[in-house]
Design an enzyme around this catalytic site. Structure first.
Site: not given
Lengths: 393, 467
Positions: B321-323, B467
């Site tokens: 989800w972050h990257g 993000f």
């Protein structure tokens, strides 16, 4: 309690409202603006580019930004010795240009580029677009060779390479600290390009007792003594070329010591005049070159073909040459050492690409040339303006 | 638009507050929606259309799910449409490049020819607003939230500019009532100013200078051990003050507009375990992942092995989800593994038997290693940096010069200040809630000082924008 809430709300709103309102008044009263800058939002369609330009315009025109930025930076410096994004304060009043340090402490350009995967392309466009300095220099050397002209590449060491002891206490000047530039020289030699490693001459000079100051305390560049040393070492290399003995020899130039006061370019990068004043001007000895016959300061020949050497350079070739006292930079001093006239193309920060671009536009400058000396500061390998583009001569 | 920018503080915010309070209550949500579109579109105007698509799809999905007499099949179809459209947006804009790169890498590994990668710009905040809209559809489907009636209220919920780009992730059920009716009191507005001012100062005065130290050291060629630790701790401070600063500003702005957003940070570096860290760090994300992923997967109700698998899966997903980069996957795996290990070790372990200070320190060190993965450009660089922290890195030729660049008076003083602020028990939330004259004066001075510092800084967006 209600009074407390009211007071806080009032103060906050007063701050955020008074700035744009007073700015509008300033803009209205300014002869340069026909309406408040804030209202120029509606001059163009709201595209991404126009919105960025509008935001930039708003910030640059801000009276408060203009007034408060220098004050904040000045007091930050006074309290914490912080000089901002571009400058680092060293020891004994010495200052250093941050990109010059970044070049030294970050990986060699080839390793740096290799570390960037495809997904970093967007994040690090600048690094990727820099191009390959080794390939570009080799290509340039090959093109010159076809025209019967030799190329000598001279990466100039940055101040921290020669004066590490003025940045970190106890650190001695050593050739080991200049690893990236030595690696560049090695790679270039493997491609058949001639390289003059100026850092060796300077580090060696600093190891001697009574070595004069070679770089200025608050400037990115060399002193007059540094220029003289560089010109002497380059001249020795040039004189050893086989073609040099065939040049017409006659005493053309004389040289005289002059004292110059120079305000450093590093404090100027802070764009805070009061902070600049905290750094006294460097008192420097420069070596000024004159035409022996006329007694006039050195000037380049009018006829391109009269000069056997062309020097391409950046601000290292500009200091003392076109700056005060004039005719005391590396071009004049090299001409003096060789007793031969030199041509030059100089572009501040643009020695990686722009000087060659200029040469390609004025190719007649190569007439009668035996040698092109290409002098650029070592950090340009990573940060050269416009990168390392190839040009057809 | 960035909260810590000239245009936001001096033009967008005053104008927004002025018009918002000038309007009749029934027009305020419409106004906030339009203002939020301007806020979001300021970066790339056409990205607003993506948000509008997400809004329309989820609104319709919510209506279909809650329609009277809707069959279970129709309700499920509507939910699936909502999930596909949101995850589809994420897949295209966030993960397509990552997928292309990996396919390319595999092709090359097996002797094939790679293809040129289609470059896609990631719309900022997409991960946040897609999660918010998805949570709405899921909550309506599960009966946890009532469907929204007015389209404009739902648009306002999705686009609401204070928390649009970097959270906190606000669930529809949290602010459903506030969308319909909310109180605008002096106390709430002034609390909003207080939290906003603290967040603003955190970002400008602490996070940005720490970012400069971290940037220098993460870019260095094999920093020495002490410098490597200095760099990663500076990054730990940067990401905390940057992200919690943004959350504070979002919560503060929300209050100025009459909304109450949930707390997103609770002194995370005081945590005595990674499990506790995730209760204190980015609380709105960890609770989202718990409620919409961990619990539906079975949570800890389906046996020990399944619990560990669930924990690992949730953290891997959290990493992605972050990257869309491998180091984020490994970051998620790192946290997932430690969470599982802590659960496995239980309460009677050597780890839990340590004194509190040691537990906090140990947790912080584990978090630091994970931040290396978070900050590095790629996995190779992350491993190299961890090597430097453990003394295994080969130093570059001029590494010795680094100390002149990083151990400056300015950096050391601010580093110490960050350490002091992090160690304080009172956090911004508590400080702002009980206002006194002294605090109010401090806050105004702090805000003015941070504004002056903002004028002297170059453009510095928030870390979580990516993000």
């Amino acid at each position: 309690m209600n009074g407390l809430h009211k007071a806080l709300i009032f103060c906050f709103l007063a701050i955020i409202f008074s700035v744009p309102l007073s700015q509008a008044v300033f803009d209205w009263r300014s002869p340069d603006e026909d309406k408040p800058v804030a209202l120029t939002l509606f001059d163009h369609a709201p595209t991404e580019r126009h919105l960025r330009e509008y935001e930039d315009r708003l910030e640059k025109a801000s009276f408060y930004q203009q007034q408060l930025r220098p004050v904040f930076q000045l007091y930050r410096y006074l309290a914490l010795r912080e000089m901002g994004d571009k400058a680092v304060r060293g020891l004994d009043g010495w200052t250093f240009y941050r990109p010059g340090l970044d070049y030294l402490v970050q990986p060699y350009w080839r390793k740096h580029t290799a570390q960037l995967g495809d997904n970093q392309v967007l994040l690090s466009q600048r690094s990727v677009q820099q191009g390959d300095p080794v390939a570009t220099i080799a290509d340039f050397a090959a093109q010159l060779k076809k025209r019967g002209v030799e190329l000598l590449v001279v990466p100039m060491p940055g101040k921290a390479s020669i004066y590490p002891d003025k940045l970190v206490e106890g650190l001695k000047p050593a050739i080991a600290l200049t690893g990236h530039t030595r690696r560049l020289a090695r790679e270039l030699r493997q491609k058949g390009v001639m390289v003059f490693e100026m850092q060796r001459a300077f580090v060696e000079a600093r190891s001697k007792k009574n070595c004069p100051q070679l770089y200025m305390r608050s400037d990115t560049h060399w002193t007059g003594h540094g220029v003289k040393l560089g010109a002497e070492k380059l001249a020795a290399w040039v004189k050893a070329r086989p073609w040099f003995s065939s040049l017409k020899k006659m005493p053309r130039y004389t040289r005289k010591e002059v004292q110059v006061e120079r305000r450093g370019d590093i404090p100027r990068m802070t764009r805070v005049p009061q902070l600049e004043k905290l750094f006294p001007a460097d008192k420097v000895t420069a070596f000024r070159v004159f035409h022996k016959e006329s007694g006039e300061p050195y000037e380049e020949p009018e006829e391109f073909k009269d000069a056997p050497i062309l020097l391409l350079g950046d601000s290292f070739a500009r200091v003392f040459e076109t700056d005060a006292p004039e005719a005391a930079g590396v071009v004049s001093n090299l001409a003096y050492e060789l007793q031969q006239p030199l041509l030059s193309i100089v572009n501040d920060g643009g020695a990686s690409t722009l000087v060659r671009q200029e040469l390609s536009r004025e190719i007649a400058m190569l007439a009668g040339k035996k040698l092109v000396i290409w002098l650029f500061v070592e950090r340009d390998v990573r940060f050269g303006l416009k990168g390392w583009k190839k040009f057809q001569l | 638009m960035v909260f810590t920018s000239h245009i936001f503080i001096f033009y967008y915010l005053p104008l927004c507050l002025l018009l918002y309070y000038a309007l009749d209550k029934r027009w305020r949500n419409l106004f906030l929606t339009l203002a939020s579109y301007v806020f979001y579109g300021w970066w790339k105007p056409w990205f607003v259309t993506l948000m509008m698509i997400s809004t329309v799809v989820d609104y319709i999905a919510g209506r279909m799910i809650s329609a009277e007499g809707a069959s279970p099949r129709k309700r499920k179809t509507a939910l699936v449409i909502s999930l596909i459209s949101n995850l589809g947006l994420l897949a295209v804009f966030k993960y397509a490049m990552f997928a292309q790169e990996n396919v390319n890498m595999l092709l090359k590994a097996f002797g094939g020819e790679g293809f040129s990668i289609l470059q896609i710009t990631l719309p900022i905040g997409i991960s946040f607003y897609t999660f918010q809209t998805m949570s709405y559809s899921i909550d309506v489907y599960l009966g946890k939230a009532k469907p929204v009636r007015r389209f404009i209220d739902f648009s306002c919920f999705v686009a609401l500019f204070p928390q649009l780009i970097a959270g906190p992730i606000v669930r529809y059920s949290t602010i459903a009532e506030q969308l319909a009716t909310r109180d605008h009191t002096m106390a709430r507005f002034s609390a909003g100013i207080s939290i906003f001012a603290i967040g603003f100062a955190k970002k400008i005065l602490l996070a940005n200078p720490m970012g400069t130290i971290a940037d220098t050291l993460f870019a260095a060629d094999g920093p020495m051990v002490l410098a490597a630790w200095f760099g990663v701790i500076a990054y730990a401070f940067q990401i905390y003050f940057d992200f919690s600063g943004y959350s504070d500003m979002a919560i503060g702005l929300g209050r100025m507009l009459g909304f109450e957003f949930p707390k997103n940070f609770d002194s995370p570096y005081h945590s005595q375990s990674i499990t506790e860290f995730w209760r204190r760090w980015h609380i709105s994300l960890s609770s989202w992942l718990r409620d919409y992923l961990y619990l539906p997967l079975g949570g800890n109700r389906k046996g020990t092995v399944r619990t560990y698998i669930n924990l690992a899966a949730v953290m891997l997903f959290g990493g992605l989800w972050h990257g869309a980069q491998w180091q984020f996957v490994v970051w998620g795996a790192w946290h997932g593994s430690i969470l599982s290990a802590e659960r496995w070790i239980g309460k009677k372990s050597f780890y839990t038997g340590l004194p509190k200070f040691a537990r906090v320190a140990l947790t912080f060190v584990l978090v630091l290693f994970s931040w290396v993965l978070f900050r590095a450009d790629n996995l190779t660089q992350a491993l190299g940096y961890m090597g430097a922290m453990l003394g295994f890195a080969t130093q570059g030729p001029s590494t010795a010069l680094l100390s002149g660049q990083i151990y400056t008076l300015h950096n050391l003083v601010l580093f110490a200040l960050c350490a002091l602020v992090v160690s304080l028990k009172t956090q911004s939330w508590d400080f702002a809630l009980e206002l006194t004259w002294g605090k109010a004066l401090t806050l105004i001075i702090l805000f003015l000082f941070a504004l002056a510092a903002m004028f002297a800084q170059s453009f510095n967006p928030f870390l979580y924008f990516q993000f």
